[in-house]
Design a protein around this motif. Structure first.
Motif, PDB file in Angstrom:
ATOM      1  N   GLY A 163      30.213-143.547   4.613  1.00 15.70           N
ATOM      2  CA  GLY A 163      28.779-143.484   4.412  1.00 15.70           C
ATOM      3  C   GLY A 163      28.296-144.749   3.720  1.00 15.70           C
ATOM      4  O   GLY A 163      29.019-145.347   2.921  1.00 15.70           O
ATOM      5  N   ARG A 164      27.080-145.151   4.049  1.00 14.17           N
ATOM      6  CA  ARG A 164      26.538-146.390   3.483  1.00 14.17           C
ATOM      7  C   ARG A 164      25.196-146.119   2.810  1.00 14.17           C
ATOM      8  O   ARG A 164      24.422-145.273   3.264  1.00 14.17           O
ATOM      9  N   ILE A 165      24.938-146.831   1.748  1.00 12.29           N
ATOM     10  CA  ILE A 165      23.622-146.836   1.113  1.00 12.29           C
ATOM     11  C   ILE A 165      22.919-148.096   1.608  1.00 12.29           C
ATOM     12  O   ILE A 165      23.329-149.211   1.280  1.00 12.29           O
ATOM     13  N   VAL A 166      21.888-147.915   2.403  1.00 16.14           N
ATOM     14  CA  VAL A 166      21.156-149.042   2.983  1.00 16.14           C
ATOM     15  C   VAL A 166      19.928-149.315   2.121  1.00 16.14           C
ATOM     16  O   VAL A 166      19.117-148.411   1.876  1.00 16.14           O
ATOM     17  N   VAL A 167      19.783-150.546   1.666  1.00 14.62           N
ATOM     18  CA  VAL A 167      18.647-150.927   0.833  1.00 14.62           C
ATOM     19  C   VAL A 167      18.230-152.343   1.209  1.00 14.62           C
ATOM     20  O   VAL A 167      19.081-153.184   1.524  1.00 14.62           O
ATOM     21  N   THR A 168      16.946-152.581   1.208  1.00 14.77           N
ATOM     22  CA  THR A 168      16.452-153.912   1.568  1.00 14.77           C
ATOM     23  C   THR A 168      16.233-154.748   0.309  1.00 14.77           C
ATOM     24  O   THR A 168      16.121-154.224  -0.810  1.00 14.77           O
ATOM     25  N   THR A 169      16.170-156.039   0.530  1.00 12.21           N
ATOM     26  CA  THR A 169      15.875-156.940  -0.591  1.00 12.21           C
ATOM     27  C   THR A 169      14.490-156.654  -1.151  1.00 12.21           C
ATOM     28  O   THR A 169      14.252-156.822  -2.348  1.00 12.21           O
ATOM     29  N   GLY A 170      13.568-156.207  -0.295  1.00 15.72           N
ATOM     30  CA  GLY A 170      12.235-155.856  -0.774  1.00 15.72           C
ATOM     31  C   GLY A 170      12.270-154.705  -1.752  1.00 15.72           C
ATOM     32  O   GLY A 170      11.558-154.708  -2.762  1.00 15.72           O
ATOM     33  N   MET A 171      13.113-153.698  -1.490  1.00 18.38           N
ATOM     34  CA  MET A 171      13.223-152.571  -2.414  1.00 18.38           C
ATOM     35  C   MET A 171      13.909-152.990  -3.701  1.00 18.38           C
ATOM     36  O   MET A 171      13.517-152.544  -4.800  1.00 18.38           O
ATOM     37  N   LEU A 172      14.911-153.850  -3.609  1.00 16.73           N
ATOM     38  CA  LEU A 172      15.592-154.314  -4.821  1.00 16.73           C
ATOM     39  C   LEU A 172      14.633-155.069  -5.727  1.00 16.73           C
ATOM     40  O   LEU A 172      14.706-154.947  -6.962  1.00 16.73           O
ATOM     41  N   ARG A 173      13.734-155.843  -5.135  1.00 17.53           N
ATOM     42  CA  ARG A 173      12.766-156.584  -5.949  1.00 17.53           C
ATOM     43  C   ARG A 173      11.724-155.661  -6.577  1.00 17.53           C
ATOM     44  O   ARG A 173      11.147-155.993  -7.615  1.00 17.53           O
ATOM     45  N   ALA A 174      11.479-154.505  -5.961  1.00 15.35           N
ATOM     46  CA  ALA A 174      10.447-153.599  -6.465  1.00 15.35           C
ATOM     47  C   ALA A 174      10.915-152.804  -7.678  1.00 15.35           C
ATOM     48  O   ALA A 174      10.077-152.238  -8.393  1.00 15.35           O
ATOM     49  N   LEU A 175      12.223-152.751  -7.931  1.00 15.88           N
ATOM     50  CA  LEU A 175      12.767-151.925  -9.010  1.00 15.88           C
ATOM     51  C   LEU A 175      13.496-152.788 -10.021  1.00 15.88           C
ATOM     52  O   LEU A 175      14.059-153.836  -9.679  1.00 15.88           O
ATOM     53  N   ASP A 176      13.518-152.317 -11.269  1.00 14.55           N
ATOM     54  CA  ASP A 176      14.322-153.012 -12.262  1.00 14.55           C
ATOM     55  C   ASP A 176      15.764-152.508 -12.173  1.00 14.55           C
ATOM     56  O   ASP A 176      16.044-151.539 -11.466  1.00 14.55           O
ATOM     57  N   PRO A 177      16.706-153.147 -12.861  1.00 10.80           N
ATOM     58  CA  PRO A 177      18.127-152.769 -12.713  1.00 10.80           C
ATOM     59  C   PRO A 177      18.419-151.292 -12.986  1.00 10.80           C
ATOM     60  O   PRO A 177      19.194-150.666 -12.256  1.00 10.80           O
ATOM     61  N   ALA A 178      17.821-150.730 -14.013  1.00  9.74           N
ATOM     62  CA  ALA A 178      18.084-149.325 -14.329  1.00  9.74           C
ATOM     63  C   ALA A 178      17.549-148.411 -13.218  1.00  9.74           C
ATOM     64  O   ALA A 178      18.189-147.421 -12.843  1.00  9.74           O
ATOM     65  N   GLU A 179      16.388-148.741 -12.693  1.00  7.33           N
ATOM     66  CA  GLU A 179      15.815-147.944 -11.616  1.00  7.33           C
ATOM     67  C   GLU A 179      16.647-148.073 -10.335  1.00  7.33           C
ATOM     68  O   GLU A 179      16.766-147.104  -9.572  1.00  7.33           O
ATOM     69  N   ARG A 180      17.222-149.250 -10.119  1.00  7.00           N
ATOM     70  CA  ARG A 180      18.099-149.404  -8.952  1.00  7.00           C
ATOM     71  C   ARG A 180      19.301-148.486  -9.059  1.00  7.00           C
ATOM     72  O   ARG A 180      19.716-147.868  -8.068  1.00  7.00           O
ATOM     73  N   GLU A 181      19.877-148.389 -10.234  1.00 10.34           N
ATOM     74  CA  GLU A 181      21.024-147.515 -10.415  1.00 10.34           C
ATOM     75  C   GLU A 181      20.656-146.057 -10.139  1.00 10.34           C
ATOM     76  O   GLU A 181      21.434-145.310  -9.538  1.00 10.34           O
ATOM     77  N   ALA A 182      19.468-145.646 -10.568  1.00 12.01           N
ATOM     78  CA  ALA A 182      19.017-144.285 -10.300  1.00 12.01           C
ATOM     79  C   ALA A 182      18.813-144.068  -8.799  1.00 12.01           C
ATOM     80  O   ALA A 182      19.169-143.013  -8.256  1.00 12.01           O
ATOM     81  N   LEU A 183      18.254-145.072  -8.135  1.00 18.63           N
ATOM     82  CA  LEU A 183      18.057-144.971  -6.688  1.00 18.63           C
ATOM     83  C   LEU A 183      19.402-144.873  -5.967  1.00 18.63           C
ATOM     84  O   LEU A 183      19.577-144.044  -5.061  1.00 18.63           O
ATOM     85  N   PHE A 184      20.361-145.705  -6.357  1.00 17.06           N
ATOM     86  CA  PHE A 184      21.682-145.670  -5.719  1.00 17.06           C
ATOM     87  C   PHE A 184      22.359-144.321  -5.973  1.00 17.06           C
ATOM     88  O   PHE A 184      23.038-143.780  -5.090  1.00 17.06           O
ATOM     89  N   ALA A 185      22.199-143.782  -7.191  1.00 16.27           N
ATOM     90  CA  ALA A 185      22.799-142.481  -7.500  1.00 16.27           C
ATOM     91  C   ALA A 185      22.183-141.390  -6.630  1.00 16.27           C
ATOM     92  O   ALA A 185      22.888-140.470  -6.189  1.00 16.27           O
ATOM     93  N   HIS A 186      20.896-141.490  -6.373  1.00 20.63           N
ATOM     94  CA  HIS A 186      20.231-140.518  -5.507  1.00 20.63           C
ATOM     95  C   HIS A 186      20.815-140.570  -4.090  1.00 20.63           C
ATOM     96  O   HIS A 186      21.194-139.541  -3.521  1.00 20.63           O
ATOM     97  N   GLU A 187      20.891-141.757  -3.522  1.00 23.43           N
ATOM     98  CA  GLU A 187      21.405-141.884  -2.155  1.00 23.43           C
ATOM     99  C   GLU A 187      22.894-141.527  -2.099  1.00 23.43           C
ATOM    100  O   GLU A 187      23.365-140.945  -1.113  1.00 23.43           O
ATOM    101  N   ARG A 188      23.628-141.856  -3.151  1.00 27.72           N
ATOM    102  CA  ARG A 188      25.060-141.508  -3.194  1.00 27.72           C
ATOM    103  C   ARG A 188      25.234-139.994  -3.197  1.00 27.72           C
ATOM    104  O   ARG A 188      26.178-139.470  -2.584  1.00 27.72           O
ATOM    105  N   ALA A 189      24.325-139.281  -3.855  1.00 26.92           N
ATOM    106  CA  ALA A 189      24.400-137.815  -3.868  1.00 26.92           C
ATOM    107  C   ALA A 189      24.205-137.248  -2.466  1.00 26.92           C
ATOM    108  O   ALA A 189      24.840-136.258  -2.093  1.00 26.92           O
ATOM    109  N   HIS A 190      23.330-137.867  -1.691  1.00 23.41           N
ATOM    110  CA  HIS A 190      23.153-137.426  -0.304  1.00 23.41           C
ATOM    111  C   HIS A 190      24.458-137.583   0.485  1.00 23.41           C
ATOM    112  O   HIS A 190      24.837-136.697   1.259  1.00 23.41           O
ATOM    113  N   LEU A 191      25.130-138.703   0.288  1.00 24.40           N
ATOM    114  CA  LEU A 191      26.367-138.944   1.025  1.00 24.40           C
ATOM    115  C   LEU A 191      27.469-137.999   0.577  1.00 24.40           C
ATOM    116  O   LEU A 191      28.187-137.422   1.416  1.00 24.40           O
TER     117      LEU A 191
END
Length: 309
Positions: free
Chosen positions: A143-171
């Protein structure tokens, strides 16, 4: 069989309105499981009822009766009723089968196409150079977590980790299988199509809670989901329908649920929730029992028509 065969075709119209309330009435995980079980169970019973109607009518045709070694015709229902009902059931069953195959092929094709678009990599995270902000969990092996550079720029590092944890839970939860099963079930009965939205909401809530637990801050998880959703408003729909994303569903309700300090993993929280769950289980059992009873009646009628004691 005269009456029992119709119950699996009618029960979904009664069960679906109650099922739509499950996403709010129950904690996310049991809600997702029960919604999926109800969708698949009612769909299978509905398809079985159509098959029984078609078979009962087909056995009245002389060449089919000869193949079944029937020495007397089935006499449960008059031909004037049985034959038209069988024709309609056969047509509906064929259309449902074609829709089922087409939907399954589309689901598999969309996931394969999305994986081909990614750069070859063995890592879990796949960063796409795209100014449009979006992210989703792409099923497959791995399974892959797909994220664009545009989304990475929209979030700060802590928010990115929360986003990745969310998608990882789906997988990890293989949530795409729940969604795919419900979408396939919807091809077998039209009323089941309205269960996709509450099921998707329940699955997103499961991932929201997992993300909050992973980062240890419910407020951070809520902020990450809210900011990702705001950033993705202008992004085109590029994810497969079987893939889930943090920005899907009614985000304000999800954010409000995350900011609610009551534990989401508690057992059935109210009498109303227990009643809804019990009613759905009862509907599923009634549909299954009726389908089995109709099959037993048809089998008994065939044995009688064959001259067996």
């Amino acid at each position: 069989m005269i009456f029992a065969v119709w119950i699996p075709l009618l029960v979904p119209f009664l069960a679906v309105p109650a099922a739509r309330r499950l996403a709010d009435a129950l904690p996310p995980r049991p809600a997702a499981r029960l919604l999926t079980a109800v969708s698949v169970g009612l769909a299978v019973c509905s398809a079985a009822a159509l098959g029984l109607l078609a078979a009962a009518g087909a056995l009245r045709l002389p060449f089919v009766a000869a193949l079944g070694h029937l020495v007397t015709p089935l006499d449960e229902v008059p031909d004037a009723v049985a034959l038209p009902a069988a024709c309609v059931a056969a047509v509906l069953l064929a259309l449902c089968g074609l829709a089922l195959i087409r939907t399954a092929r589309r689901q598999i094709g969309e996931v394969r196409a999305a994986r081909r678009r990614l750069a070859p990599s063995t890592g879990e995270l796949a960063v796409v150079r795209d100014p449009c902000p979006y992210a989703y969990a792409l099923p497959g092996r791995p399974g892959r977590i797909v994220v664009t550079t545009g989304m990475l720029r929209a979030l700060d590092p802590a928010e990115r980790e929360a986003l990745f944890a969310h998608e990882r839970a789906h997988l990890r939860g293989r949530h795409h299988l729940f969604l795919a099963a419900a979408e396939l079930a919807a091809q077998l009965h039209p009323s089941l199509r309205s269960l996709r939205a509450p099921l998707e909401y329940a699955l997103e809530r499961c991932a929201d809670e997992a993300a909050a637990g992973a980062v240890g801050d419910r407020g951070l998880a809520a902020r990450a989901i809210g900011r990702a959703a705001l950033a993705a408003r202008s992004a085109p729909g590029t994810r497969p329908r079987a893939a889930l994303a943090a920005v899907a569903g009614p985000v304000p309700r999800r954010v409000a649920a995350l900011l609610d300090r009551r534990p989401a993993a508690a057992p059935l929280r109210s009498r109303g929730a227990r009643l809804i769950a019990a009613a759905l289980v009862a509907c599923l059992c009634a549909s299954a029992v009726s389908a089995v009873e109709a099959a037993a009646d048809l089998h008994g009628g065939i044995e009688t028509a064959q001259g067996e004691d």
